[in-house]
Design a protein around this motif. Structure first.
Motif, mmCIF file in Angstrom:
data_model
loop_
_atom_site.group_PDB
_atom_site.id
_atom_site.type_symbol
_atom_site.label_atom_id
_atom_site.label_comp_id
_atom_site.label_asym_id
_atom_site.label_seq_id
_atom_site.Cartn_x
_atom_site.Cartn_y
_atom_site.Cartn_z
ATOM 1 N N LEU A 32 0.829 -1.204 0.000
ATOM 2 C CA LEU A 32 0.000 0.000 0.000
ATOM 3 C C LEU A 32 0.862 1.251 0.000
ATOM 4 C CD1 LEU A 32 -2.855 1.289 0.277
ATOM 5 C CD2 LEU A 32 -2.500 1.204 2.756
ATOM 6 N N ILE A 34 0.534 5.305 0.517
ATOM 7 C CA ILE A 34 -0.352 6.342 1.026
ATOM 8 C C ILE A 34 0.218 7.699 0.623
ATOM 9 C CG2 ILE A 34 -1.385 7.399 3.072
ATOM 10 C CD1 ILE A 34 -1.101 4.654 4.466
ATOM 11 N N LEU A 62 -8.010 4.895 7.527
ATOM 12 C CA LEU A 62 -6.776 4.259 7.042
ATOM 13 C C LEU A 62 -6.670 2.816 7.519
ATOM 14 C CD1 LEU A 62 -4.283 7.225 7.473
ATOM 15 C CD2 LEU A 62 -4.909 6.109 5.315
ATOM 16 N N VAL A 65 -8.770 0.723 5.346
ATOM 17 C CA VAL A 65 -8.128 0.484 4.051
ATOM 18 C C VAL A 65 -7.163 -0.689 4.167
ATOM 19 C CG1 VAL A 65 -6.536 1.431 2.316
ATOM 20 C CG2 VAL A 65 -8.372 2.858 3.235
ATOM 21 N N ALA A 71 -6.406 -2.534 -1.099
ATOM 22 C CA ALA A 71 -5.980 -1.429 -1.957
ATOM 23 C C ALA A 71 -4.464 -1.405 -2.122
ATOM 24 C CB ALA A 71 -6.435 -0.099 -1.351
ATOM 25 N N CYS A 74 -3.759 4.805 -1.645
ATOM 26 C CA CYS A 74 -4.696 5.515 -0.792
ATOM 27 C C CYS A 74 -4.208 6.952 -0.687
ATOM 28 C CB CYS A 74 -4.740 4.848 0.583
ATOM 29 S SG CYS A 74 -5.786 5.684 1.774
ATOM 30 N N SER A 75 -5.132 7.882 -0.648
ATOM 31 C CA SER A 75 -4.744 9.281 -0.458
ATOM 32 C C SER A 75 -5.487 9.852 0.735
ATOM 33 C CB SER A 75 -5.036 10.113 -1.709
ATOM 34 O OG SER A 75 -6.430 10.185 -1.934
ATOM 35 N N ASP A 90 -9.365 5.342 -1.437
ATOM 36 C CA ASP A 90 -8.520 4.206 -1.813
ATOM 37 C C ASP A 90 -8.987 3.602 -3.122
ATOM 38 O OD1 ASP A 90 -10.246 1.693 -1.479
ATOM 39 O OD2 ASP A 90 -10.482 2.559 0.511
ATOM 40 N N ASN A 91 -8.138 2.766 -3.707
ATOM 41 C CA ASN A 91 -8.467 2.089 -4.963
ATOM 42 C C ASN A 91 -8.787 0.611 -4.731
ATOM 43 O OD1 ASN A 91 -5.938 1.009 -4.434
ATOM 44 N ND2 ASN A 91 -5.155 1.322 -6.499
ATOM 45 N N GLY A 92 -9.304 0.310 -3.567
ATOM 46 C CA GLY A 92 -9.591 -1.081 -3.194
ATOM 47 C C GLY A 92 -10.893 -1.613 -3.758
ATOM 48 N N GLY A 127 -13.078 1.524 -5.481
ATOM 49 C CA GLY A 127 -12.580 2.001 -4.204
ATOM 50 C C GLY A 127 -13.623 2.689 -3.347
#
Length: 140
Positions: A32, A34, A62, A65, A71, A74-75, A90-92, A127
């Motif tokens: 991951l 971040i 977080l 996530v 994911a 994550c931002s 997130d892109n999960g 996500g």
């Protein structure tokens, strides 16, 4: 006392405390990444309750996530404009539409609402986004 206000907030402030927490999570979740989008200018003197709520909401989001999303990215975005805006995206795998809210999700929502703010969670196959808006009273 730790349950009320995390020591990292007193020692480092909200921005640095979030940076440290994200670094710790990245170290335990090697796949991951971040990305932090934090204000270049200091946030100023935020009310203690707003700082605690923002920190706890970000940490819970977080943690979710890492534990549940699967994911790779994550931002975390923090922005101050009349209110403190916090977004964790997130892109999960996203949330199942029929999945009931867990304890962590309910706690995040309660923290925002206790301050007169709101918490929204949107999720799809690309996500999940947790967005909190926490009012910051004007200092007089």
């Amino acid at each position: 006392m730790y349950g009320l206000r995390p020591p990292a907030l007193d020692e480092f402030g909200l921005v640095r405390a979030l940076q440290l927490h994200a670094s710790q999570l990245e170290a335990t979740a090697a796949s991951l990444t971040i990305t932090l989008c934090l204000p270049e200018q200091a946030l100023g003197q935020l009310p203690a309750a707003v700082e605690v709520a923002a920190y706890r909401i970000a940490c819970e989001a977080l943690t979710n996530v890492v534990r549940h999303a699967g994911a790779t990215a994550c931002s975390v975005r923090v922005h101050l404009d009349g209110a403190l805006e916090l977004e964790v995206a997130d892109n999960g795998r996203g949330l199942s539409p029929d999945q009931p809210a867990g304890v962590g999700t309910l706690a995040m929502r309660e923290r925002a609402e206790e301050l007169g703010g709101r918490l929204e969670i949107s999720s799809g196959q690309h996500g999940t986004v947790v967005h909190a808006r926490l009012p910051v009273p004007e200092v007089r």
